[in-house]
Scaffold this active site. Sequence first.
Site, PDB file in Angstrom:
ATOM      1  CB  CYS A 192       5.076  24.724  20.319  1.00 51.39           C
ATOM      2  SG  CYS A 192       6.492  23.763  19.558  1.00 51.39           S
ATOM      3  CG  HIS A 195       9.225  27.609  20.743  1.00 52.91           C
ATOM      4  ND1 HIS A 195      10.116  27.124  21.506  1.00 52.91           N
ATOM      5  CD2 HIS A 195       8.304  26.650  20.112  1.00 52.91           C
ATOM      6  CE1 HIS A 195      10.076  25.811  21.545  1.00 52.91           C
ATOM      7  NE2 HIS A 195       9.034  25.657  20.623  1.00 52.91           N
TER       8      HIS A 195
END
Length: 340
Positions: free
Chosen positions: A130, A243
Amino acid sequence: MGYKVAVVGATGNVGREMLNILAERQFPADEVVALASRRSLGTEVSYGDETLTTKDLDQFDFTGWDIALFAIGSDATKKYAPKVAEAGCIVIDNSSLYRYDPDVPLVVPEVNPEAVEGYAKKNIIANPNCSTAQMVVALKPLHDRAKIKRVVVSTYQSVSGSGKDAIDELWNQTKGVYVPGQEVEPSVYPKQIAFNVIPHIDVFLDDGSTKEEWKMVAETKKIVDPSIKVTATCVRVPVFVGHSEAINIETEDFLDEDEARDILREAPGIMVIDKREDGGYVTPVECVGDFATFISRIRQDSTIENGLNFWCVSDNLRKGAALNAVQIAETLGARVLKKG
């Protein structure tokens, strides 16, 4: 004629997002099946306006199915992916198991779409980590213009990257801070995550880095350019989804911050929000549910000859996992399978 698509691990956070995104992007599927382990058998999941009842992965026959989107972790993937691939169904795997296999392409469609054509060696395509996925989307257009020599990245990664138990741990620990007697000891993480940051994601390696940091190095080289030097510090933060990354790049050729901003504005998958004023940037809360990778705080690094800094934010359950997997399926369809 459309595709027959299986979502493997459909009851997890990423599997549910895969189903959502298949529907949102109107992926040309004639049939979609939700698969899970026996303990989740019969669980209902949403696919657009439809409700699917999960079927048993162990008993499912993949013969005649085109694509399987895997979101079940490395151990289960090791057991099931070769069987599914052998049945003629192309596996798009979200785990780390095949990312570093030279016979398996590691794909971010905005960066290396042509790599999907290498799927045939094992009938498997790997989805990157990710934290890597959102970073390389930003690096590629800048690398094409000025050739990136070195990347220094610090990540601020949400707890959803560790799964549902981690989300619950943050929630319960946060409540416990305010309610005496309801304190919650860490179980998912080695230290308290609520109102804290933990500079430790995945296991430690012999050189003192963590495996998450190593992944960013290895995957950037495989996806973008093996000559790029990368150093990473990966940090878990008390954010539920999204994120963030502070990225510094050094390039061979000089790249002005204004030109970099223009390049990123034109690049696929990127949204530039970069105003030098209070709130003129994107934070994780604002990116949740969005397809884009957001770039802010673009500025020259005056400490080196050819340097830039920028801030990169993305929904890790989407671009970092489910969205990228669906985009790989779309790219595979357009470049190889050509159905629908």
